[in-house]
Design an enzyme around this catalytic site. Structure first.
Site, short mmCIF file in Angstrom:
data_model
loop_
_atom_site.label_atom_id
_atom_site.label_comp_id
_atom_site.label_asym_id
_atom_site.label_seq_id
_atom_site.Cartn_x
_atom_site.Cartn_y
_atom_site.Cartn_z
N GLY A 158 -42.35 -35.30 71.00
CA GLY A 158 -43.26 -36.23 71.04
C GLY A 158 -43.43 -36.97 72.68
N LYS A 209 -30.47 -36.51 73.96
CA LYS A 209 -29.24 -36.01 73.13
C LYS A 209 -29.18 -34.61 72.85
CE LYS A 209 -28.03 -40.24 70.59
NZ LYS A 209 -27.96 -40.80 69.22
N GLY A 236 -40.38 -33.13 65.25
CA GLY A 236 -39.06 -32.48 64.36
C GLY A 236 -39.56 -31.07 63.74
N ARG A 251 -54.89 -37.43 66.26
CA ARG A 251 -54.35 -36.70 65.04
C ARG A 251 -55.56 -36.80 63.94
NH1 ARG A 251 -48.16 -38.74 64.03
NH2 ARG A 251 -47.24 -36.89 65.27
P1 ADP Z 1 -38.80 -35.22 72.93
O1 ADP Z 1 -39.35 -36.40 72.12
O2 ADP Z 1 -39.82 -34.87 73.68
O3 ADP Z 1 -38.11 -34.23 72.02
P2 ADP Z 1 -36.44 -36.57 73.39
O4 ADP Z 1 -36.79 -37.65 72.45
O5 ADP Z 1 -35.21 -35.90 73.02
O6 ADP Z 1 -37.56 -36.06 73.77
O7 ADP Z 1 -35.78 -37.53 74.82
C1 ADP Z 1 -36.60 -38.27 75.45
C2 ADP Z 1 -35.89 -39.42 76.04
O8 ADP Z 1 -34.61 -38.91 77.04
C3 ADP Z 1 -36.77 -39.94 76.87
O9 ADP Z 1 -37.01 -41.48 76.47
C4 ADP Z 1 -36.04 -40.01 78.29
O10 ADP Z 1 -36.14 -41.58 78.94
C5 ADP Z 1 -34.69 -39.82 77.92
N1 ADP Z 1 -33.83 -39.37 79.06
C6 ADP Z 1 -33.84 -38.32 79.89
N2 ADP Z 1 -33.26 -37.74 80.59
C7 ADP Z 1 -32.30 -38.94 80.56
C8 ADP Z 1 -31.28 -39.58 81.45
N3 ADP Z 1 -30.72 -38.50 82.44
N4 ADP Z 1 -30.73 -40.63 81.11
C9 ADP Z 1 -31.31 -41.29 80.10
N5 ADP Z 1 -32.09 -41.17 79.37
C10 ADP Z 1 -32.89 -40.05 79.58
MG MG Z 2 -38.52 -38.24 71.36
#
Ligand code: ADP
Ligand code: MG
Length: 369
Positions: free
Chosen positions: A321, A176, A344, A39
């Site tokens: 992230g 989620k 975000g 960064r």
């Molecule tokens: P990003 O940071 O790219 O937006 P998120 O924070 O929404 O992504 O989600 C990332 C997390 O989701 C990771 O830590 C991953 O382990 C978890 N994850 C993805 N698929 C599953 C699953 N089927 N069961 C449990 N955790 C999951």
């Molecule tokens: Mg995340």
């Protein structure tokens, strides 16, 4: 100007001017040492642009969550040291969040920040979805512009939203659906197809009446997923799932999971299908890993999607992230067109088409008045 927002060129002659740069130097620090200076390096093009034209530059950033009180644990001292090596004559103010006025968006605090400065530059994309004092305050009084990093983010993400080359596919995963519902709905309006993996797919499965065993899901989002599925848009869900069975043994399932089973990744058939969709697209936005990729047993769905992102001729953008971390872990981060620096902020910009920090810049006084 990009989409009505002033850029560095709009600042006019900056030589001899004192410029306040809001940067995002919220870097990981362990035992007083920076573990990743990405960064800081990302802000150098803007800092150098200003220095080369004779401006004197001071930056400020937030770091962690000190919650409005000075705390040596969140001091910017290690960042100041690194910055002194990369851009010797650039000053760095102390952590903005040491003052409660930053997060409270106090006009008084903003006034103390801008005192003695002639111009304001926002290059902190990752903080521009927050109406904090250092983001929205300075453009009320100083001629302002977005830095090169922020301008790139705006160009790429608003380009996706407003005039993507088609077919435009969004690949969504992560833990989620509730975190991302707004962006899912906004994307459904502009994409040709939505591809869903990650734990998010189990709430969609539940909405289709499929058994999901003990996989992660959100019961209160089932109705929403049902409504999204009924919109008539193309939503691709996995056709197979890998995870563990009721005895904790590694297993591959179809789209109906047995009692006690847990799904942790999309299966090989789904990974191949998702990869084909990415290869055939002309624009792809990816947010959220396809599975629990931190565990090597459940990384292959995410790896296959990441590889397709690297291989496709489509214009590829990654936000989030954990998705960016996965890409870096597979050493594919330089093979996509744009990795957003804001998790975000990138989702909010895609969803709403604007951010508080951008709106503030649009309303700033003109440098030539
Ligand atoms: P990003 O940071 O790219 O937006 P998120 O924070 O929404 O992504 O989600 C990332 C997390 O989701 C990771 O830590 C991953 O382990 C978890 N994850 C993805 N698929 C599953 C699953 N089927 N069961 C449990 N955790 C999951
Ligand atoms: Mg995340």
């Amino acid at each position: 100007m990009i989409r009505g927002i002033p850029t560095l060129d709009d600042l006019g002659d900056v030589s001899g001017k004192r410029v306040f740069v809001r940067a995002d130097f919220n870097v990981p620090i362990e035992d007083g040492r920076i573990t990743d200076d990405f960064r800081i390096r990302a802000a150098l093009p803007t800092l150098n642009w200003l220095r080369e034209r004779g401006a004197s530059v001071a930056c400020a950033t937030h770091l962690g969550r000190p919650k409005g009180t000075p705390n040596p644990k969140y001091s910017v001292a290690p960042i100041r040291e690194r910055l002194a090596e990369l851009a010797p004559d650039v000053e760095l103010l102390e952590n903005l969040r040491f003052d409660p006025g930053e997060e409270a968006n106090s006009a008084e605090f903003a006034a103390t920040l801008t005192e003695g400065f002639d111009l304001y530059v926002n290059d902190a994309f990752g903080a521009s979805h927050r109406a904090h004092a250092s983001i929205v305050g300075p453009p009320k009084t100083l001629p302002s512009a977005m830095g090169l990093l922020l301008a790139k983010e705006v160009e790429v993400l608003l380009g996706l939203r407003n005039d993507p080359k088609r077919p435009f596919v969004a690949v969504l995963g992560g833990a989620k659906i509730s975190d991302k519902l707004g962006v899912v709905e906004a994307l459904l309006d502009v994409v040709d197809a939505l591809v869903v993996g990650g734990a998010m797919c189990f709430t969609f499965f539940a909405a289709q009446g499929r058994p999901i065993g003990d996989s992660l899901w959100e019961p209160d989002q089932v109705e929403t997923c049902r409504r999204l599925l009924q919109q008539g848009k193309t939503i691709h869900l996995p056709e197979d799932i890998t995870g563990v069975d009721a005895n904790g043994n590694y297993a591959t399932f179809g789209t109906r999971l047995p009692d006690g089973a847990k799904g942790f990744d999309i299966g090989p058939g789904s990974a191949a299908a998702f990869s084909d969709i990415i290869m055939d697209a002309r624009t792809v936005f990816w947010n959220g890993p396809m599975g629990m990729f931190e565990d090597e047993r459940f990384a292959s769905g995410t790896r296959t999607v990441a590889q397709a992102m690297a291989d496709t001729k489509a214009f590829t953008v990654v936000g989030g992230g954990d998705s960016a971390a996965a890409l870096a872990q597979f050493r594919l981060d330089t093979d996509v067109d744009h990795v957003s620096t804001g998790g975000g902020a990138s989702l909010e910009l895609l969803e709403l088409g604007d951010l508080p920090g951008l709106a503030a810049l649009r309303g700033a006084p003109n440098a030539h008045d």
